[in-house]
Design an enzyme around this catalytic site. Structure first.
Site, short mmCIF file in Angstrom:
data_model
loop_
_atom_site.label_atom_id
_atom_site.label_comp_id
_atom_site.label_asym_id
_atom_site.label_seq_id
_atom_site.Cartn_x
_atom_site.Cartn_y
_atom_site.Cartn_z
N HIS A 164 0.81 -1.23 0.00
CA HIS A 164 0.00 0.00 0.00
C HIS A 164 0.84 1.27 0.00
O HIS A 164 0.31 2.36 -0.20
CB HIS A 164 -0.93 0.00 1.22
CG HIS A 164 -2.01 -1.03 1.11
ND1 HIS A 164 -3.27 -0.74 0.68
CD2 HIS A 164 -1.99 -2.38 1.32
CE1 HIS A 164 -3.99 -1.84 0.66
NE2 HIS A 164 -3.24 -2.86 1.04
N ASP A 371 3.37 9.67 -1.00
CA ASP A 371 2.21 8.89 -0.56
C ASP A 371 2.00 7.75 -1.54
O ASP A 371 2.08 7.97 -2.75
CB ASP A 371 0.96 9.80 -0.55
CG ASP A 371 0.01 9.47 0.60
OD1 ASP A 371 0.04 8.33 1.07
OD2 ASP A 371 -0.75 10.37 1.01
C1 GDG Z 1 -1.88 3.90 3.36
C2 GDG Z 1 -0.93 4.62 2.40
C3 GDG Z 1 -2.70 4.50 0.64
C4 GDG Z 1 -8.90 10.10 8.00
N1 GDG Z 1 -9.37 10.86 8.97
C5 GDG Z 1 -10.54 10.32 9.36
C6 GDG Z 1 -10.78 9.20 8.61
N2 GDG Z 1 -9.74 9.07 7.76
C7 GDG Z 1 -9.59 8.03 6.73
C8 GDG Z 1 -9.78 8.62 5.36
C9 GDG Z 1 -9.00 7.65 4.48
C10 GDG Z 1 -7.95 7.09 5.43
O1 GDG Z 1 -8.29 7.50 6.74
C11 GDG Z 1 -6.58 7.62 5.12
O2 GDG Z 1 -6.10 6.98 3.97
P1 GDG Z 1 -4.88 7.48 3.10
O3 GDG Z 1 -4.86 6.71 1.84
O4 GDG Z 1 -5.05 8.91 2.84
O5 GDG Z 1 -3.55 7.28 3.97
P2 GDG Z 1 -2.81 6.12 4.88
O6 GDG Z 1 -3.52 5.87 6.14
O7 GDG Z 1 -1.43 6.60 5.06
O8 GDG Z 1 -2.84 4.77 4.03
C12 GDG Z 1 -1.73 5.41 1.38
C13 GDG Z 1 -3.53 3.68 1.62
O9 GDG Z 1 -2.69 3.00 2.55
C14 GDG Z 1 -4.39 2.65 0.89
O10 GDG Z 1 -3.63 1.78 0.13
O11 GDG Z 1 -3.58 5.31 -0.11
O12 GDG Z 1 -0.85 6.02 0.46
O13 GDG Z 1 -0.03 5.46 3.11
O14 GDG Z 1 -9.84 6.63 4.03
O15 GDG Z 1 -11.16 8.69 5.09
N3 GDG Z 1 -11.88 8.44 8.74
C15 GDG Z 1 -12.80 8.83 9.68
N4 GDG Z 1 -12.59 9.90 10.48
C16 GDG Z 1 -11.50 10.67 10.35
O16 GDG Z 1 -11.35 11.66 11.09
N5 GDG Z 1 -13.91 8.10 9.84
#
Ligand code: GDG
Length: 723
Positions: A164, A371
């Site tokens: 990921h 990212d």
């Molecule tokens: C890894 C990789 C890759 C955030 N704040 C709240 C909340 N979130 C949720 C978002 C989103 C998730 O968290 C964050 O996902 P990201 O993709 O932006 O980042 P990572 O956690 O670093 O994920 C990344 C991912 O894996 C998938 O393969 O995209 O690059 O680093 O879904 O919605 N959810 C809620 N409240 C919040 O305050 N409910």
């Protein structure tokens, strides 16, 4: 019936201990939703760490039982495991390395030991549940060793791996002392997936350079199978975000929030606390925007959600402090009684409120320094149901490769990001709508369910491809048939290629001389059969290496032949060498430009070797030389052939098949076996009489009847013929 097992470091639940009882809350994260269609079916299951350390056996039993109902099984980690494997090796070595933050990398051998130990724990937990033909899909960088551990225990299982986070350039990977073990660990899988093409090509390059396994068109040729590497950009549950944004609940929250901020333009940023997300840099950009555009004071504010994460790791603690200080400074500098520039929240929000933030914001500012994908930007787009709004997206996020209609920025170009925000604030509505509509179209099609489907289809594809190649494996039945025929044969003949067939490859071709085991084997075989060593090697080398053995030799792909009863080599093909000078001059030019390359002159051919050339450069030069030589070859009626780290140019009418046919003429054989490992041996295979056994080493498409894994297996096979 075979089943599918999903494996990730964390199970998609949160586990809380309250009033002496464990409470589970299934997570509604994107991955859990996407994979729901898999692990909730039939006997399928999701295996991972529940997220708490639980030592009491009774409590563990309770957790196992409760998780069982959710179609999950726990891997229990001790406090030391969490500290050394998770916070340590995963988050202080791999995470910074893979995100190009080499200054944060920790090289701690104890952490590495813990990483191996915990990957083994996962393996053991899986083996308790897995059958030999199950499909196991392993997720992410905490479990890089697991695919190979599973492969050793379950050689026939279908193993897939998805990463990921980014896969960095070879230059970064080579810094990790345990890089080879890590890459070999991943290569236990049949299918290896990344978010982007760049990640995939970095991985293939690192595997080639560090483990020596070559690849072509996304297929790695491993010792006994092919492995497919591909890019699968992950999507979101689009409908869920679109629906929630329209819901009355979310729209009521939006109204409430709007009452408090009035008609200000809102910028939204949402991230986990992480240095890869570029949070301090983004705050500084906002500061610069306010400095340069005083007219925006009181008219624009930023909602900044930072979700707590890894706060036990030192670099994260420091990051938190830095963010707190920056926000404090800016708010204290600009705030008025009715305007706060940054609304900063260090916590997470329920889904409806998150959706309200997406829905009400005019601009999403997604500017990670690095990212893997970034789902926040996709969720923002899906939530813009009236199609107004602007997405400003970092080029360093995997998502930028897909979302070309976003306003793309380089997060290190501070002024560039300031200007992008300013432009976004005044972007005409028609342009906003056109951009969002196009982004939505693509996100709707490639949602998380499609992602899972495409990945699983590809798993089937690679297994089918492997099966096609394996269908010709020398199995027990064929082996015993061969043994029986050989034992009963009165006049058997064996055509054995040398390099790659009887022995492995070495950096220096002259180091590949026969070892004692091989000499002994050839000696015994030649007591029972006519043994023909049929090689591209020059006659002097072959002659020296097999001196005193009762074997026939065909050298230089059929130019020279020496039978066991003769002292001298016989020239089989009339050789015209007049072409050599021109070609040698060209090859020399490429040697001068390519440190490590050298020319080998054979009687009928010239060979350009690049095994010792810096990898990558060797391939590049070989391609150049190839097209140069092809052009020259036409005038001389020559053939240019690509071999294992060599390029050879020779007369087309000279080949191993022709020599083998000539050698067999006038003899009646009742057992014929030919083994070889490359395209030059294909001529031998084609020249063999019907009912011969022809075997190609490695898993390439071939005219041979059978495939075999490696030269080691060839030696075993030959030894078995004698037993
Ligand atoms: C890894 C990789 C890759 C955030 N704040 C709240 C909340 N979130 C949720 C978002 C989103 C998730 O968290 C964050 O996902 P990201 O993709 O932006 O980042 P990572 O956690 O670093 O994920 C990344 C991912 O894996 C998938 O393969 O995209 O690059 O680093 O879904 O919605 N959810 C809620 N409240 C919040 O305050 N409910």
């Amino acid at each position: 019936m075979s089943k599918t097992i999903i494996v990730s470091n964390r199970l998609p639940i949160s586990l809380r201990h309250r009033n002496g009882k464990f409470e589970f809350k299934p997570s509604a994260g994107g991955l859990a939703t996407g994979l729901g269609s898999i692990y909730k079916e039939g006997e399928n299951i999701w295996i991972g760490w529940p997220g708490n350390t639980v030592d009491d056996p009774e409590q563990r039993a309770e957790i196992i039982l409760e998780l069982h109902d959710l179609k999950m099984a726990p891997v229990f980690l001790s406090k030391a495991d969490v500290e050394e494997f998770y916070e340590g090796f995963s988050n202080e070595t791999l995470w910074p390395a893979f995100h190009y933050f080499t200054q944060y990398m920790v090289y701690n051998p104890d952490h590495w030991e813990a990483y191996k130990r915990v990957n083994r724990k996962f393996c053991d937990a899986i083996l308790k549940k897995a059958g030999p033909d199950d499909t196991i899909w392993v997720h992410d960088y905490q479990l890089l060793l697991l695919p190979q551990m599973l492969r050793e225990a379950l050689p026939n299982a279908t193993i897939a791996f998805f990463q990921h986070i980014p896969f960095p350039s070879y230059e970064i990977i080579r810094m990790i002392p345990w890089r080879k073990e890590l890459l070999e660990g991943i290569c236990g899988a049949d299918l290896i997936g990344f978010h982007t093409y760049d990640d995939m090509r970095h991985f293939l390059s690192a595997v080639g350079r560090i483990t020596g396994l070559s690849n072509e068109s996304g297929y790695i040729q491993a010792e006994n199978r092919i492995i497919n590497v591909d890019s699968f950009p992950m999507g979101i549950d689009y409908d869920k975000f679109a629906k929630q944004a329209k819901s009355r609940k979310t729209q009521n929250i939006v109204k409430e929030f709007r009452k408090q901020v009035g008609d200000q333009k809102m910028l939204l940023t949402i991230d986990r606390l992480d240095y890869s997300k570029g949070i301090p840099q983004r705050i500084e950009v906002f500061d610069q925007l306010l400095k340069q555009h005083k007219e925006l004071h009181g008219k624009v504010s930023m909602i900044m959600v930072v979700v707590p994460s890894r706060d036990k790791v030192q670099s994260y603690k420091e990051l938190k402090e830095e963010i707190d200080t920056l926000v404090g400074r800016i708010n204290s500098e600009y705030s008025t009684l009715n305007w706060v520039p940054i609304h900063y929240f260090y916590r997470s929000f329920p889904f409806e409120e998150l959706s309200a933030f997406y829905s009400m914001s005019d601009i999403a500012l997604v500017t990670p320094l690095r990212d893997g994908m970034n789902l926040v930007c996709k969720e923002f787009v899906a939530s813009k149901t009236d199609q107004t709004g602007v997405l400003i997206l970092s080029e360093m996020a995997g998502a930028s490769k897909e979302l070309q209609d976003a306003v793309l920025v380089n997060p290190n170009d501070r002024q560039g990001v300031v200007d992008a925000i300013f432009t976004a604030l005044s972007m005409p509505e028609a342009e906003q709508k056109a951009r969002i509509a196009s982004l939505q179209q693509s996100l709707k099609t490639y949602d998380v369910f499609q992602w899972v489907k495409v990945f699983m289809d590809r798993v089937d594809h690679v297994k089918t491809k492997q099966a096609e190649l394996n269908s010709k494996d020398v199995d027990l039945k064929i082996m015993s048939e061969m043994q029986a025929q050989f034992a009963g044969a009165q006049s058997p003949v064996l055509f054995l290629d040398y390099d790659g067939t009887l022995t492995g490859f070495t950096a220096n071709p002259q180091d590949a001389k026969p070892d004692t085991e091989l000499k002994e084997l050839v000696k015994k075989l030649s007591e029972k059969a006519q043994v023909v060593i049929i090689s591209g090697r020059d006659k002097d080398t072959l002659g020296t290496w097999f001196k005193g053995q009762k074997v026939d030799m065909i050298a230089e792909h059929g130019v020279w032949v020496k039978t066991r009863d003769h002292q001298d080599w016989e020239l089989y093909a009339e050789v015209d060498s007049s072409w050599k000078e021109d070609i040698r001059n060209i090859m020399e030019y490429y040697v001068l430009r390519t440190p490590g390359a050298f020319i080998e002159e054979k009687h009928h051919s010239l060979v350009w070797h690049y095994r010792k050339v810096e990898s990558g450069l060797g391939d590049l030069r070989m391609r150049e030389l190839f097209s140069h030589l092809k052009y020259m070859a036409r005038g001389h009626n020559l053939q240019v052939l690509e071999g294992n780290m060599v390029l050879e140019i020779k007369r087309p009418d000279i080949n191993k098949g022709r020599a083998a046919t000539a050698l067999m003429k006038g003899h009646e054989y009742d057992f014929v076996l030919a083994i070889g490992d490359d395209w030059t041996d294909e001529d031998t295979f084609k020249a063999m009489p019907k009912n011969s056994f022809t075997i190609r080493v490695g898993y390439a498409y071939t005219a041979a009847n059978y495939n075999i894994k490696s030269f080691r297996q060839v030696r075993n096979l030959l030894a078995k013929l004698l037993s």
